[in-house]
Design an enzyme around this catalytic site. Structure first.
Site, PDB file in Angstrom:
ATOM      1  N   HIS A   1     -29.101  10.250  -9.696  1.00 56.66           N
ATOM      2  CA  HIS A   1     -28.565  10.269 -11.050  1.00 56.66           C
ATOM      3  C   HIS A   1     -28.163  11.696 -11.417  1.00 56.66           C
ATOM      4  O   HIS A   1     -28.914  12.625 -11.116  1.00 56.66           O
ATOM      5  CB  HIS A   1     -29.637   9.787 -12.029  1.00 56.66           C
TER       6      HIS A   1
ATOM      7  N   VAL B   1       0.821  -1.208   0.000  1.00 57.88           N
ATOM      8  CA  VAL B   1       0.000   0.000   0.000  1.00 57.88           C
ATOM      9  C   VAL B   1       0.863   1.270   0.000  1.00 57.88           C
ATOM     10  O   VAL B   1       0.667   2.177  -0.803  1.00 57.88           O
ATOM     11  CB  VAL B   1      -0.945   0.016   1.221  1.00 57.88           C
TER      12      VAL B   1
HETATM   13  P1  NAI Z   1       2.311  -3.851   2.955  1.00 58.20           P
HETATM   14  O1  NAI Z   1       2.227  -5.065   3.784  1.00 58.20           O
HETATM   15  O2  NAI Z   1       1.097  -3.279   2.375  1.00 58.20           O
HETATM   16  O3  NAI Z   1       3.299  -4.103   1.744  1.00 58.20           O
HETATM   17  C1  NAI Z   1       4.640  -4.485   1.931  1.00 58.20           C
HETATM   18  C2  NAI Z   1       5.109  -5.147   0.659  1.00 58.20           C
HETATM   19  O4  NAI Z   1       6.510  -5.328   0.748  1.00 58.20           O
HETATM   20  C3  NAI Z   1       4.483  -6.525   0.450  1.00 58.20           C
HETATM   21  O5  NAI Z   1       3.963  -6.602  -0.854  1.00 58.20           O
HETATM   22  C4  NAI Z   1       5.645  -7.470   0.685  1.00 58.20           C
HETATM   23  O6  NAI Z   1       5.550  -8.649  -0.081  1.00 58.20           O
HETATM   24  C5  NAI Z   1       6.809  -6.615   0.245  1.00 58.20           C
HETATM   25  N1  NAI Z   1       8.091  -7.045   0.814  1.00 58.20           N
HETATM   26  C6  NAI Z   1       8.318  -7.472   2.076  1.00 58.20           C
HETATM   27  N2  NAI Z   1       9.646  -7.762   2.216  1.00 58.20           N
HETATM   28  C7  NAI Z   1      10.229  -7.494   1.030  1.00 58.20           C
HETATM   29  C8  NAI Z   1      11.560  -7.590   0.557  1.00 58.20           C
HETATM   30  N3  NAI Z   1      12.552  -8.014   1.330  1.00 58.20           N
HETATM   31  N4  NAI Z   1      11.815  -7.242  -0.734  1.00 58.20           N
HETATM   32  C9  NAI Z   1      10.812  -6.805  -1.539  1.00 58.20           C
HETATM   33  N5  NAI Z   1       9.524  -6.706  -1.145  1.00 58.20           N
HETATM   34  C10 NAI Z   1       9.249  -7.043   0.128  1.00 58.20           C
HETATM   35  O7  NAI Z   1       3.105  -2.799   3.863  1.00 58.20           O
HETATM   36  P2  NAI Z   1       3.367  -1.259   3.653  1.00 58.20           P
HETATM   37  O8  NAI Z   1       3.150  -0.845   2.258  1.00 58.20           O
HETATM   38  O9  NAI Z   1       4.692  -1.033   4.288  1.00 58.20           O
HETATM   39  O10 NAI Z   1       2.260  -0.610   4.553  1.00 58.20           O
HETATM   40  C11 NAI Z   1       2.138  -1.002   5.916  1.00 58.20           C
HETATM   41  C12 NAI Z   1       0.728  -0.993   6.349  1.00 58.20           C
HETATM   42  O11 NAI Z   1       0.286   0.333   6.540  1.00 58.20           O
HETATM   43  C13 NAI Z   1      -0.249  -1.583   5.345  1.00 58.20           C
HETATM   44  O12 NAI Z   1      -0.322  -2.971   5.448  1.00 58.20           O
HETATM   45  C14 NAI Z   1      -1.520  -0.956   5.738  1.00 58.20           C
HETATM   46  O13 NAI Z   1      -2.074  -1.696   6.777  1.00 58.20           O
HETATM   47  C15 NAI Z   1      -1.082   0.411   6.244  1.00 58.20           C
HETATM   48  N6  NAI Z   1      -1.309   1.404   5.197  1.00 58.20           N
HETATM   49  C16 NAI Z   1      -2.597   1.623   4.794  1.00 58.20           C
HETATM   50  C17 NAI Z   1      -2.856   2.519   3.797  1.00 58.20           C
HETATM   51  C18 NAI Z   1      -4.247   2.690   3.352  1.00 58.20           C
HETATM   52  O14 NAI Z   1      -5.153   2.263   4.054  1.00 58.20           O
HETATM   53  N7  NAI Z   1      -4.485   3.299   2.207  1.00 58.20           N
HETATM   54  C19 NAI Z   1      -1.813   3.301   3.166  1.00 58.20           C
HETATM   55  C20 NAI Z   1      -0.499   2.965   3.638  1.00 58.20           C
HETATM   56  C21 NAI Z   1      -0.285   2.068   4.632  1.00 58.20           C
END
Ligand code: NAI
Ligand code: FAD
Length: 474
Positions: free
Chosen positions: A453, A192
């Site tokens: 609409h 995300v």
């Molecule tokens: P995320 O869990 O969404 O994505 C992290 C990504 O990094 C995953 O696709 C994972 O496979 C990848 N990854 C992990 N280790 C890796 C590596 N060594 N090399 C390459 N890729 C790797 O976590 P993110 O984006 O850090 O966000 C954290 C959390 O914050 C989200 O899960 C969400 O809960 C929250 N968030 C919510 C938002 C929203 O509601 N719009 C916006 C931003 C964050």
């Protein structure tokens, strides 16, 4: 004598400050402490947590600014509006974002005053349980309380061997404070944060490469949505996303960062001017003195709770990012309300199955409930209706017909099992589906509901009609 409360909340993020306000509204003598993690320039702790200071709010401010820049540069022309030589003043954009953050975090302090929540600045930790009451240390002071709500949130996960200096290599904190458009931006993680931050800088002119470990793009989303998003982000918007990579080495040089990684074509090297690391978040439990009082954590270091956010210790509750479940501000806030009301003797529960997800890219992606692939895996019979925004008059008028709405219902009972939207304003459209599902609605209920609409929400109506193969405009 130490100050005495009915409830002390540790952590002033969305889960914590909402829990504190609700508890105080219900007549409980409540305090909320907050450490210096997001202190203001004078070193005063700021309320609002990750969400307000370095998460939801600042990221959405930058997404909106960059979206306007993108529209002025590329979309105005189709309306006959000529906007030549559009430029971006990044420091002004960042300053606007900072002002919004300051306004909101100050607002929470005012809410605390209004609802008589005592704000205790300082790091909070357990001392001991004495005569059925908890002693909590906040800064140098020890306070006594009947209930403790732990709402200490989460922090960015960093990768071993990749030092984050918030200059060349940044996490979410540095990513929201980049002062000039990097020519080449690298992002580790196509989750995300990776997608939202990539969108901001891509729109402003960066050449963006995202390196993702997993083989499938946006695996948590409905497969059709993920496929559509992939097409739009890569082919239309020009984000370079590489799936299934393994990061080998990250070397910060003087002004650039060199990333060595492996993909199915072998060893690769990428040099960028800025690197965002966005590989998930870890719960904040260190410094709580959890072990000494026997507060149980789960296998992933989160505070273990039951369905009502009660921990293994009497009168100790935990909410938000520090407990299992999606790390989303609205989920934490609802948990905070539930716990405050349960402490006050109410029987409040929370339906974790109807928590909506939103990714604020363009188009936005939003969903609630099950994906098609989850239903298939669980052998649940379903039917679905899908309507493209291309068939929606309002979308056409707005000049943005990307995406679709998909409603999935149980094949026999017609109960709505999942709703998936990719398109403009998906974040707002999904609320209708959440309400419908919260009340156990059927697709027929959505189909029989009169929608104004012309609105984008008519696509939701049509998708519900399409479940029964009777859409009227597609
Ligand atoms: P995320 O869990 O969404 O994505 C992290 C990504 O990094 C995953 O696709 C994972 O496979 C990848 N990854 C992990 N280790 C890796 C590596 N060594 N090399 C390459 N890729 C790797 O976590 P993110 O984006 O850090 O966000 C954290 C959390 O914050 C989200 O899960 C969400 O809960 C929250 N968030 C919510 C938002 C929203 O509601 N719009 C916006 C931003 C964050
Ligand atoms: P936090 O917000 O992390 O708050 C916890 C607070 O507790 C912090 O202020 C911390 O300093 C304090 N604290 C920690 N330990 C102690 C201690 N011992 N004593 C005193 N205080 C302590 N979610 C969404 O729903 N929508 C979004 O659009 C969205 N965008 C995001 C964008 C980014 C870049 C990031 C990083 C996250 C985003 N999130 C979004 C996730 C959202 O920010 C979190 O889910 C939410 O902030 C969690 O709330 P919380 O109160 O549990 O924890």
């Amino acid at each position: 004598m130490s100050q005495e409360f009915d409830v002390v909340v540790i952590g002033g993020g969305p889960a914590g400050y909402v829990a504190a306000i609700r508890a105080s509204q219900l007549g409980l003598k409540t305090a909320c402490c907050e450490s210096e993690a997001y202190a203001d320039p004078k070193g005063e702790p700021r309320l609002g947590g990750t969400c307000l200071n370095v998460g939801c709010i600042p990221s959405k401010a930058l997404l909106h600014s960059s979206e306007l820049y993108d529209q002025a540069s590329h979309s105005f022309v189709m309306h006959g509006i000529k906007a030549d030589n559009v430029t971006i003043d990044v420091p002004s954009m960042i300053k606007r974002k900072d002002n919004i953050v300051t306004q909101l975090v100050t607002g929470i302090k005012s809410l605390f005053k209004k609802y008589k929540v005592t704000f205790l600045p300082g790091h909070g930790s357990f001392v001991a349980s004495v005569d059925g009451k908890w002693q909590v240390k906040v800064g140098e002071e020890v306070v006594t309380t009947t209930h403790v709500i732990v709402a200490t949130g989460s922090s960015a996960r960093h990768l071993p061997g990749i030092p984050v200096d918030q200059q060349l290599v940044v996490d979410n904190i540095g990513a929201l404070n980049i002062s000039a458009v990097p020519k080449r931006l690298g992002v580790i993680g196509a989750g995300v944060i990776g997608l939202e931050m990539s969108s901001v800088w891509k729109r402003l002119g960066s050449e963006v490469t995202i390196l993702e470990a997993m083989p499938d793009f946006l695996a948590a989303a409905d497969a059709n949505v993920a496929k559509e998003a992939w097409k739009i982000f890569t082919s239309k918007q020009g984000l370079k996303i590489q799936m299934g990579v393994q990061i080998k080495e990250v070397t910060p040089k003087k002004k650039t960062v060199v990333i060595k990684y492996e993909n199915d074509e072998g060893d690769q090297t990428l040099e960028v001017d800025k690197l965002i690391v966005a590989v998930g978040r870890v719960p904040n439990t260190a410094g709580l003195n959890a072990e000494a009082v026997g507060l149980a954590l789960d296998e992933r270091g989160r505070i273990a709770v039951d369905h009502h956010c009660a921990t293994n210790l009497p009168n100790v509750w935990a909410v938000g990012d520090v407990v299992p479940g999606p790390m989303l501000a609205h989920k934490g806030m609802e948990e905070g309300v539930m716990v405050a009301e349960r402490i006050a003797g109410q029987g409040t529960t929370l339906n974790h199955d109807t928590i909506p997800w939103v990714i604020y890219t363009h188009p936005e992606i939003a969903w609630v409930g099950k994906t098609e692939q989850e239903l298939k895996a669980a052998n649940i019979p379903y039917k679905n209706g899908q309507i493209p925004f291309l068939a929606n008059g309002r979308a056409l008028g707005q000049g943005d017909t990307t995406g679709f709405v998909k409603v999935i219902a149980h094949a026999e009972t017609d109960q709505i099992l999942g709703v998936h939207v990719i398109g403009t304003n998906a974040s707002e459209l999904i609320a209708e589906a959440v309400v419908a599902m919260e009340f156990g609605g059927a697709s027929e209920d959505l189909a029989r509901t009169c929608h104004a609409h012309p609105t984008l929400s008519e696509a939701m109506h049509e998708a519900a009609l399409a479940v029964d193969k009777r859409s009227l405009h597609f």
